[in-house]
Design a protein around this motif. Structure first.
Motif, PDB file in Angstrom:
ATOM      1  N   ILE A   5       0.866  -1.186   0.000  1.00 36.15           N
ATOM      2  CA  ILE A   5       0.000   0.000   0.000  1.00 36.15           C
ATOM      3  C   ILE A   5       0.895   1.226   0.000  1.00 36.15           C
ATOM      4  O   ILE A   5       2.018   1.184   0.524  1.00 36.15           O
ATOM      5  CB  ILE A   5      -0.967  -0.018   1.214  1.00 36.15           C
ATOM      6  N   THR A   6       0.425   2.294  -0.620  1.00 31.09           N
ATOM      7  CA  THR A   6       1.227   3.516  -0.698  1.00 31.09           C
ATOM      8  C   THR A   6       0.808   4.508   0.376  1.00 31.09           C
ATOM      9  O   THR A   6      -0.381   4.776   0.553  1.00 31.09           O
ATOM     10  CB  THR A   6       1.051   4.186  -2.079  1.00 31.09           C
ATOM     11  N   LEU A   7       1.808   5.026   1.086  1.00 29.53           N
ATOM     12  CA  LEU A   7       1.545   6.103   2.037  1.00 29.53           C
ATOM     13  C   LEU A   7       1.974   7.417   1.393  1.00 29.53           C
ATOM     14  O   LEU A   7       3.047   7.492   0.806  1.00 29.53           O
ATOM     15  CB  LEU A   7       2.366   5.927   3.318  1.00 29.53           C
ATOM     16  N   GLN A   8       1.122   8.426   1.500  1.00 36.62           N
ATOM     17  CA  GLN A   8       1.526   9.787   1.088  1.00 36.62           C
ATOM     18  C   GLN A   8       1.727  10.562   2.377  1.00 36.62           C
ATOM     19  O   GLN A   8       0.757  10.936   3.040  1.00 36.62           O
ATOM     20  CB  GLN A   8       0.429  10.439   0.249  1.00 36.62           C
ATOM     21  N   VAL A   9       2.982  10.775   2.726  1.00 35.85           N
ATOM     22  CA  VAL A   9       3.266  11.342   4.041  1.00 35.85           C
ATOM     23  C   VAL A   9       3.708  12.799   3.906  1.00 35.85           C
ATOM     24  O   VAL A   9       4.547  13.127   3.059  1.00 35.85           O
ATOM     25  CB  VAL A   9       4.380  10.535   4.748  1.00 35.85           C
ATOM     26  N   ALA A  10       3.144  13.652   4.733  1.00 37.72           N
ATOM     27  CA  ALA A  10       3.543  15.053   4.716  1.00 37.72           C
ATOM     28  C   ALA A  10       4.932  15.178   5.314  1.00 37.72           C
ATOM     29  O   ALA A  10       5.222  14.630   6.369  1.00 37.72           O
ATOM     30  CB  ALA A  10       2.560  15.880   5.532  1.00 37.72           C
ATOM     31  N   ARG A  11       5.815  15.898   4.577  1.00 33.46           N
ATOM     32  CA  ARG A  11       7.146  16.164   5.088  1.00 33.46           C
ATOM     33  C   ARG A  11       7.284  17.660   5.267  1.00 33.46           C
ATOM     34  O   ARG A  11       6.776  18.436   4.470  1.00 33.46           O
ATOM     35  CB  ARG A  11       8.230  15.667   4.118  1.00 33.46           C
ATOM     36  N   TYR A  12       7.945  18.048   6.342  1.00 32.88           N
ATOM     37  CA  TYR A  12       8.262  19.470   6.492  1.00 32.88           C
ATOM     38  C   TYR A  12       9.615  19.569   7.167  1.00 32.88           C
ATOM     39  O   TYR A  12       9.774  19.159   8.310  1.00 32.88           O
ATOM     40  CB  TYR A  12       7.182  20.201   7.310  1.00 32.88           C
ATOM     41  N   ARG A  13      10.571  20.051   6.412  1.00 33.68           N
ATOM     42  CA  ARG A  13      11.933  20.205   6.951  1.00 33.68           C
ATOM     43  C   ARG A  13      12.228  21.691   6.957  1.00 33.68           C
ATOM     44  O   ARG A  13      12.581  22.254   5.911  1.00 33.68           O
ATOM     45  CB  ARG A  13      12.943  19.439   6.084  1.00 33.68           C
ATOM     46  N   PRO A  14      12.045  22.331   8.110  1.00 41.82           N
ATOM     47  CA  PRO A  14      12.147  23.796   8.165  1.00 41.82           C
ATOM     48  C   PRO A  14      13.480  24.329   7.673  1.00 41.82           C
ATOM     49  O   PRO A  14      13.545  25.439   7.157  1.00 41.82           O
ATOM     50  CB  PRO A  14      11.928  24.127   9.643  1.00 41.82           C
ATOM     51  N   GLU A  26       6.083   3.131  -0.419  1.00 41.24           N
ATOM     52  CA  GLU A  26       5.289   1.925  -0.591  1.00 41.24           C
ATOM     53  C   GLU A  26       5.673   0.946   0.515  1.00 41.24           C
ATOM     54  O   GLU A  26       6.854   0.647   0.710  1.00 41.24           O
ATOM     55  CB  GLU A  26       5.561   1.313  -1.966  1.00 41.24           C
ATOM     56  N   VAL A  27       4.680   0.485   1.265  1.00 41.21           N
ATOM     57  CA  VAL A  27       4.961  -0.375   2.411  1.00 41.21           C
ATOM     58  C   VAL A  27       4.134  -1.642   2.309  1.00 41.21           C
ATOM     59  O   VAL A  27       3.124  -1.680   1.592  1.00 41.21           O
ATOM     60  CB  VAL A  27       4.634   0.349   3.747  1.00 41.21           C
ATOM     61  N   PRO A  28       4.543  -2.695   3.041  1.00 42.41           N
ATOM     62  CA  PRO A  28       3.718  -3.899   3.075  1.00 42.41           C
ATOM     63  C   PRO A  28       2.385  -3.591   3.740  1.00 42.41           C
ATOM     64  O   PRO A  28       2.293  -2.713   4.598  1.00 42.41           O
ATOM     65  CB  PRO A  28       4.518  -4.882   3.935  1.00 42.41           C
ATOM     66  N   CYS A  29       1.357  -4.326   3.327  1.00 48.35           N
ATOM     67  CA  CYS A  29       0.034  -4.093   3.895  1.00 48.35           C
ATOM     68  C   CYS A  29      -0.402  -5.352   4.644  1.00 48.35           C
ATOM     69  O   CYS A  29      -1.241  -6.108   4.164  1.00 48.35           O
ATOM     70  CB  CYS A  29      -0.945  -3.734   2.789  1.00 48.35           C
ATOM     71  N   HIS A  30       0.205  -5.588   5.819  1.00 51.58           N
ATOM     72  CA  HIS A  30      -0.185  -6.748   6.624  1.00 51.58           C
ATOM     73  C   HIS A  30      -1.540  -6.518   7.246  1.00 51.58           C
ATOM     74  O   HIS A  30      -1.885  -5.396   7.603  1.00 51.58           O
ATOM     75  CB  HIS A  30       0.837  -6.984   7.738  1.00 51.58           C
ATOM     76  N   LYS A  31      -2.305  -7.603   7.419  1.00 52.58           N
ATOM     77  CA  LYS A  31      -3.680  -7.387   7.887  1.00 52.58           C
ATOM     78  C   LYS A  31      -3.745  -6.967   9.341  1.00 52.58           C
ATOM     79  O   LYS A  31      -4.739  -6.414   9.793  1.00 52.58           O
ATOM     80  CB  LYS A  31      -4.553  -8.615   7.613  1.00 52.58           C
ATOM     81  N   ASP A  32      -2.678  -7.189  10.117  1.00 42.93           N
ATOM     82  CA  ASP A  32      -2.728  -6.754  11.511  1.00 42.93           C
ATOM     83  C   ASP A  32      -1.930  -5.465  11.737  1.00 42.93           C
ATOM     84  O   ASP A  32      -1.704  -5.078  12.879  1.00 42.93           O
ATOM     85  CB  ASP A  32      -2.211  -7.860  12.432  1.00 42.93           C
ATOM     86  N   TRP A  33      -1.525  -4.802  10.682  1.00 42.35           N
ATOM     87  CA  TRP A  33      -0.772  -3.556  10.836  1.00 42.35           C
ATOM     88  C   TRP A  33      -1.688  -2.369  11.003  1.00 42.35           C
ATOM     89  O   TRP A  33      -2.733  -2.269  10.377  1.00 42.35           O
ATOM     90  CB  TRP A  33       0.116  -3.333   9.605  1.00 42.35           C
TER      91      TRP A  33
END
Lengths: 247, 118, 136
Positions: A5-14, A26-33
């Motif tokens: 599954i793809t995560l769209q994560v907000a990044r902010y590096r001041p 892109e991360v694994p999509c385990h059913k208990d995660w």
């Protein structure tokens, strides 16, 4: 079911940018995660620079509050598979200043919490010889829901009034004030009224009710606030009709 | 004490009373007089019937309470909607004047109609 | 290059709240609709004051009021008003129990019961008003 599954994560590096951007992982999509597991996978295996808060991973510390697909959630209590096939947008909690990536500053809440005096206030302490303060189960029930608050700030993220007016004391602080106001051992209602019965206190609340909807611990801050409005209004009437009455 | 403390509880109590009045009484009135009669679903109340109703002092008092409290309910809620929906907090004094002032004006008008003209 | 950490956090990012924040979530939109219902409450009062005024001036004025209230734009406005005042009533009765904790015999009366008695009162009062206007 997809196993990635793809995560769209907000990044902010001041130190590098003046506004947040999004980065995809892109991360694994385990059913208990849960989403927190996915974020930790990113930090451990993909991108160690991602910053976020977490601690107990079981919904009692209040550290891991974030915005998941626009909704304030505890990431340790939000299953990844609920968002399959994704992508899942992970952003910092709304209505707070972002320090870095998914980390927000909660100083404003901390100051407001102190202002409502969240401790037992007694006119006179009972001497030790008189024994402990006793409470019936009903007296405990009167304030117990409001004591379940874990300070996760999801309610502040959901509250549009707080978003519009940062001076608003806010749901959790007001609910915690009520936890003490309604505690049979407490005698501090009058003292708290200075901070509560103001425009920045309960009167700023227009009962949107989103705070109660998003609360993971069923605290019902909206209910706490509406009850306080009624109590404060009746107290106001009493003061106008019988101004000589002391407390 | 700050003025916000001295006024807000009263405004909220009036808003609440108005909300209850409006909720209990207005829907049936709008249904009958605003929709059913003009659309011909039912015959309009006869003039004599209305005169009989309205000359009852209790009816007049009730109407005054309903009109006045409903207007105060609108004033309070609309004021906050302008603050929050449109974020026009900088116009606080103007908004308060228009809202509560308007409601008071309407209440005075209702009083005049119900007890002077009638 | 070495920089001292400053107590002023100029680099914190603050997202400004959009004027259209209330379109961002369904629950916010429903909330604003609920608040806007107050405008229709005010209109209803104006409409009823017009009626009272017409009755005060005799049957001729009353008939003129009836004709005016049958105009299409007034009817449409009143149909929308009906929706909003009913919406106000329903949301009001459902939310009122939150502010009032009624205890009987040491236990809290369930919110559904308070809301239910509000609805019952609504039905009774509506029936009374309808009888008053149309009965006899």
């Amino acid at each position: 079911m997809a196993d990635r599954i793809t995560l769209q994560v907000a990044r902010y590096r001041p130190e590098e940018e003046s506004a947040p951007t999004f980065q995809e992982y892109e991360v694994p999509c385990h059913k208990d995660w849960v989403v927190l597991d996915a974020l930790n996978h990113v930090k451990d295996r993909i991108d160690g620079t991602l910053s976020f808060r977490w601690s107990c991973r079981m919904g009692v510390c209040g550290s891991c509050g974030m915005s998941v697909n626009g909704e304030p959630k505890l990431t340790c209590a939000t299953f990844l598979t609920d968002y399959a096939p994704g992508p899942v947008r992970v952003e910092p909690l709304r209505n707070f200043p972002v320090i870095r990536d998914l980390i927000v500053d909660l100083g404003d809440f901390m100051r407001k919490l102190v202002s409502v005096k969240p401790w037992l206030v007694r006119k006179e302490e009972k001497p030790l010889a008189e024994g402990e303060y006793r409470q019936t189960p009903d007296e405990l029930e009167a304030f117990k829901p409001f004591s379940m608050c874990i300070n996760c700030m999801l309610c502040y993220a959901a509250c549009p009034i707080y978003g519009l007016d940062p001076k608003f004391v806010g749901p959790a602080a007001l609910a915690l004030a009520q936890r003490y106001n309604l505690d049979s051992r407490d005698q501090g209602s009058k003292e708290r009224m200075e901070a509560l019965s103001t425009h920045e206190g309960v009167w700023g609340c227009t009962f949107v009710g989103e705070c109660t909807t998003v609360c993971p611990k069923n605290v019902d801050p909206a209910g706490a606030i509406q009850r306080y409005k009624l109590d404060a209004a009746l107290d106001w009437v009493k003061n106008v009709v019988m101004p000589w009455g002391g407390r | 004490m700050s003025s916000t403390r001295s006024n807000e509880p009263l405004a909220w109590l009036l808003f609440s009373a108005g909300g209850v009045m409006a909720a209990l009484v207005l829907p049936v009135l709008v249904l009958l007089l605003g929709v059913a009669v003009p659309l011909g679903w039912i015959a309009p109340p006869s003039f004599e019937r209305l005169v009989w109703l309205i000359h009852n002092p209790l009816v007049r008092l009730a109407l005054l309470a309903i009109f006045s409290l409903s207007l105060l309910h609108w004033a309070h809620r609309f004021r906050y909607t302008l603050y929050d929906g449109l974020q026009v907090k900088h116009l606080t004094e103007v908004i308060n004047l228009v809202c509560y002032g308007g409601a008071l004006l309407g209440s005075v008008l209702a009083l005049y109609l119900l007890f002077v003209v009638l | 290059m070495s920089e001292m950490a400053t107590p002023h956090h100029a680099r914190w990012y603050r997202e400004p709240t959009s004027t259209y924040w209330w379109l961002g979530r369904w629950s916010y939109f429903v909330f604003i609709l609920r608040e806007v219902s107050s405008v229709f409450v005010a209109w209803t009062v104006v409409f009823l004051l017009k009626l009272v005024n017409s009755v005060a001036h005799g049957d001729g004025w009353y008939q003129a009021f009836l004709r005016w209230s049958a105009q299409p734009w007034v009817v449409i406005l009143n149909i929308v008003t009906l929706f909003f005042v009913v919406f106000h009533a329903v949301t009001w009765f459902n939310l009122a129990p939150k502010a009032m904790v009624v205890t009987m015999g040491g236990r809290r009366v369930p919110g559904a019961l308070i809301a239910g008695s509000n609805y019952a009162a609504w039905a009774v009062i509506s029936a009374l008003i309808a009888w008053g206007l149309l009965g006899g």
